[in-house]
Design an enzyme around this catalytic site. Structure first.
Site, PDB file in Angstrom:
ATOM      1  CG  HIS A   1      -2.154  -0.771   1.104  1.00  0.00           C
ATOM      2  ND1 HIS A   1      -3.042  -0.578   0.068  1.00  0.00           N
ATOM      3  CD2 HIS A   1      -2.682  -1.768   1.873  1.00  0.00           C
ATOM      4  CE1 HIS A   1      -4.063  -1.412   0.210  1.00  0.00           C
ATOM      5  NE2 HIS A   1      -3.869  -2.150   1.293  1.00  0.00           N
TER       6      HIS A   1
ATOM      7  CB  CYS B   1      -2.027   3.833  -4.222  1.00  0.00           C
ATOM      8  SG  CYS B   1      -3.057   2.412  -4.627  1.00  0.00           S
TER       9      CYS B   1
END
Length: 495
Positions: free
Chosen positions: A275, A331
């Protein structure tokens, strides 16, 4: 009789004085204007006797203490002669006018007093090379001067007040650097790698392909590029050893291990699949007002790892002659290493330029070269998908490895074009082996092409926007390349 008369005359010349304190009667010597009581030591004036003239009106008369200056009573302390004399000037004011220092305070003898608030004049002169540069300009590097009209290095860009945050910085674009031979790195250097894959298993933020990404990257580095397995630090959340779990502390320590003893000729590699996020930038140096972050396994208790810290630990110490390549599949990862130059452009790379991201804080290396490949723009998300194989992978990591293994990464430009093309076209363009006859990543993962719909998940458990294009064929994320200094993307790619 004569003797008695003389004694009577002598005593008649003496005055008797009454001490008001101890009520003792004291006989004063003839002509003495003052007498001292032998019991309470008071000085008592003799009636009818005028005090001896002093050096100034009201000065005290002669003292019974021998050696008292000017006839005044002794000063506070021991009587004269009790202790040997001290050094000259001991206990007294310095020579010369009392309290006046020799010349202006802090200035060299004979120098004029500087104007209030200005620097004191001295023999130093101007610093070498003229006046000092702007604050935070950082170490000299190969960047060269900004183009005409650009903000000086170390200063906020147009439209941005110092300390402000927000999307007000106008980018500064540089022309492509001149083509030439690739830089020479000393031969015989070591190869070291830090590989991190985090799936956050058992949480609402679980991903599925990150550990697969880490395994594939390690396989490629050790079999194709000659990285010794003993020099690959491998962190995934399924490790039994607590020191190999990708916690915040372990990741930072791993970065320090990677670059801490770097020397000329070393080729270092950093890979992260997991992440990524964003946090508010309070320095005013981010164009969008946000810092990009990596999300460690223990982020809920330890916090995120912001790009400023990543740059300080992983980039700043890199010495001259050493190289670092980073691949960050997360991301919001476009500028997650905070490198000072970004190859801007979401379409045809031939019509892009190096964008100067330098601000007040120095973000470069200590002379080495750092290059980062990231999964998407800062404003985009990166896909965790089964679209390319029978198991989940990070879309960007798949595209990076597949481009290399299929022979479509002869230069840095070729590699970036191939990655963007694979993601834009989707599984139809990325499932097979392609030219070059190398390892097919689709085969390594159990098949290629086809698969389920994208299930990329963002931090907090919510599903990401489907990163597929309007027609559902490819992904909207655009891989980025940034560097510590501009270079010719037609240079041969090598690790």
């Amino acid at each position: 009789l004569d003797c008695a008369n003389r004694n009577q005359q002598h005593f008649s010349d003496m005055s008797q004085v009454f001490c008001p304190t101890c009520r003792t009667t004291i006989v004063a010597p003839p002509g003495s204007p003052v007498v001292q009581c032998g019991i309470c030591r008071n000085l008592i004036p003799v009636p009818g006797m005028a005090p001896a003239p002093g050096p100034y009106p009201g000065a005290p008369g002669p003292s019974p203490y021998p050696g008292a200056p000017g006839g005044a009573p002794p000063g506070f302390g021991a009587p004269p002669g009790m202790f040997p004399p001290g050094p000259p000037g001991f206990g007294g004011p310095p020579p010369g006018p009392y309290g006046a220092p020799p010349g202006p305070y802090g200035a060299p003898p004979g120098a004029p007093l500087p104007p209030y608030g200005g620097p004191a004049p001295g023999p130093y002169g101007a610093p070498p090379g003229g006046a000092p540069g702007p604050y935070g300009a950082g170490a000299p590097g190969p960047y060269g001067a900004p183009p005409p009209g650009a903000a000086p290095y170390g200063q906020p860009g147009p439209g941005m007040a110092p300390g402000a945050a927000g999307p007000t910085l106008a980018p500064t674009l540089y022309a492509p650097p001149p083509q030439g031979p690739p830089p020479m790195f000393p031969p015989g250097g070591r190869k070291k790698a830090l590989i991190i894959g985090i799936c956050y298993r058992g949480t609402e933020s679980q991903l599925n392909g990150c550990i697969n990404d880490a395994n594939c990257m390690k396989y490629m580095l050790t079999t194709k590029f000659g990285y010794p397995a003993k020099d690959v630090l491998f962190m995934t959340d399924d490790q039994a050893d607590p020191l190999l779990k990708p916690t915040r502390t372990n990741i930072i320590n791993g970065m320090r291990w990677l670059v801490g003893d770097a020397r000329p000729g070393d080729s270092l590699f950093f890979h992260y699949s997991g992440h990524g996020g964003q946090a508010r930038d309070r320095s005013g140096e981010e164009a969008d007002g946000m810092n990009e972050t990596l999300i460690p396994l223990d982020y809920r208790s330890a916090g995120q790892i912001e790009d400023d810290e990543i740059n300080r630990v992983l980039v700043n110490p890199l010495p001259s002659g050493a190289r670092l390549h980073a691949v960050v599949d997360a991301c919001h990862s476009g500028t997650v290493l905070d490198l000072p130059f970004l190859w801007r452009g979401t379409g045809d790379i031939d019509h892009a330029n190096w964008e100067d991201l330098r601000r007040r804080t120095y973000k470069g290396t200590a002379g080495g070269e750092a290059i980062s490949f990231s999964g998407c723009l800062d404003s985009q998300t990166s896909a965790d998908t089964t679209a390319f194989a029978k198991v989940a992978t990070g879309a960007m990591t798949f595209a990076f490895i597949q481009s290399i293994e299929s022979g479509r990464a002869r230069t840095y430009k070729d590699l970036v074009i191939s990655m963007r093309s694979l993601l834009k076209s989707g599984p139809a363009g990325g499932g097979g082996g392609g030219g070059g006859g190398g390892l097919s990543l689709g085969s390594l993962l159990g098949g290629g092409g086809g698969g389920s719909a994208l299930t990329s998940m963002l931090l907090g458990g919510a599903y990401a926007l489907l990163n597929r294009g309007p027609g559902g064929g490819g992904f909207t994320q655009v891989p980025q390349i940034s560097a510590s200094a501009p270079f010719d993307l037609n240079r041969p790619f090598s690790l």
